[in-house]
Design a protein around this motif. Structure first.
Motif, mmCIF file in Angstrom:
data_model
loop_
_atom_site.group_PDB
_atom_site.id
_atom_site.type_symbol
_atom_site.label_atom_id
_atom_site.label_comp_id
_atom_site.label_asym_id
_atom_site.label_seq_id
_atom_site.Cartn_x
_atom_site.Cartn_y
_atom_site.Cartn_z
ATOM 1 N N TYR A 56 -41.392 18.478 -8.345
ATOM 2 C CA TYR A 56 -41.723 19.795 -8.903
ATOM 3 C C TYR A 56 -43.091 20.259 -8.403
ATOM 4 C CZ TYR A 56 -44.409 16.919 -12.174
ATOM 5 O OH TYR A 56 -45.267 16.011 -12.714
ATOM 6 N N THR A 57 -43.884 19.327 -7.861
ATOM 7 C CA THR A 57 -45.185 19.703 -7.309
ATOM 8 C C THR A 57 -45.041 20.465 -5.995
ATOM 9 O OG1 THR A 57 -45.411 17.588 -6.161
ATOM 10 C CG2 THR A 57 -46.337 17.716 -8.381
ATOM 11 N N GLU B 37 -50.596 25.023 -12.915
ATOM 12 C CA GLU B 37 -51.862 24.964 -13.664
ATOM 13 C C GLU B 37 -51.588 24.894 -15.172
ATOM 14 O OE1 GLU B 37 -53.982 28.391 -12.272
ATOM 15 O OE2 GLU B 37 -54.638 27.382 -10.424
ATOM 16 N N ASN B 38 -50.624 25.669 -15.625
ATOM 17 C CA ASN B 38 -50.250 25.622 -17.051
ATOM 18 C C ASN B 38 -49.695 24.242 -17.413
ATOM 19 O OD1 ASN B 38 -51.032 28.250 -17.591
ATOM 20 N ND2 ASN B 38 -49.000 29.092 -17.197
ATOM 21 N N LEU B 39 -48.891 23.676 -16.534
ATOM 22 C CA LEU B 39 -48.333 22.342 -16.759
ATOM 23 C C LEU B 39 -49.455 21.306 -16.857
ATOM 24 C CD1 LEU B 39 -45.817 20.493 -16.911
ATOM 25 C CD2 LEU B 39 -45.959 20.323 -14.418
ATOM 26 N N GLU B 40 -50.423 21.376 -15.957
ATOM 27 C CA GLU B 40 -51.556 20.445 -16.001
ATOM 28 C C GLU B 40 -52.371 20.623 -17.286
ATOM 29 O OE1 GLU B 40 -53.345 21.431 -12.181
ATOM 30 O OE2 GLU B 40 -52.710 19.471 -11.414
ATOM 31 N N ARG C 24 -53.755 18.458 -22.643
ATOM 32 C CA ARG C 24 -53.823 18.738 -24.075
ATOM 33 C C ARG C 24 -52.974 17.769 -24.900
ATOM 34 N NH1 ARG C 24 -51.279 21.792 -27.857
ATOM 35 N NH2 ARG C 24 -49.596 22.396 -26.499
ATOM 36 N N SER C 25 -51.929 17.248 -24.299
ATOM 37 C CA SER C 25 -51.002 16.365 -24.999
ATOM 38 C C SER C 25 -51.666 15.050 -25.382
ATOM 39 C CB SER C 25 -49.786 16.075 -24.112
ATOM 40 O OG SER C 25 -48.950 15.118 -24.733
ATOM 41 N N ARG C 26 -51.294 14.521 -26.522
ATOM 42 C CA ARG C 26 -51.801 13.234 -26.969
ATOM 43 C C ARG C 26 -50.806 12.111 -26.646
ATOM 44 N NH1 ARG C 26 -54.364 16.753 -30.433
ATOM 45 N NH2 ARG C 26 -56.449 16.157 -31.104
#
Length: 138
Positions: A107-108, A126-129, A134-136
């Protein structure tokens, strides 16, 4: 714009509704107002108002209003549950297909997402990164 209405306690709100013709057990009405709030409940009362008036039609019982509210709440919960199940299933199938067709990190590569322009792919990535950071989750 000035707001001209007074701030009412839950008990005053219940008394106001009862004074307008709502048939209700006052204690249950007060506890319901505390749990749900005046404006949400009055949204369900709207169709029971007399034309061009704040008064309620004869025989308007709060139990009818409360039953409609609780039905609506349960229906909303069922619908959200169904939507969540469909969303997870679609995402699972899409990721599975993509990973098995193109590879686990393909997907990259923008060429594997031909319906996205280079700029759209950049923004999406960028949104994915950002979401990954942000994810824990591990």
């Amino acid at each position: 714009m000035r707001y001209l209405k007074d701030v009412l306690s839950f008990e005053q709100q219940a008394d106001l509704l009862i004074s307008r013709g709502l048939i209700a057990d006052r204690d249950f009405l007060v506890s319901s107002l505390k749990a749900v709030n005046y404006y949400r409940i009055t949204g369900y009362l709207y169709t029971f108002r007399k034309e061009n008036s704040d008064e309620f039609q004869e025989g308007t019982h709060f139990s009818t209003i409360w039953n409609r509210y609780t039905f609506d709440r349960r229906l909303r919960i069922l619908i959200m549950d169904a939507i969540e199940r469909v969303e997870v299933s679609v995402r699972t199938r899409a990721v599975y297909y993509f990973a098995h067709t193109y590879g686990k990190f393909e997907y990259t590569d923008n060429s594997n997402l031909p319906h996205l322009s280079s700029e759209e792919h950049k923004i999406w990535f960028e949104n994915l990164e950002t979401e990954t950071r942000r994810s824990r989750e591990i």
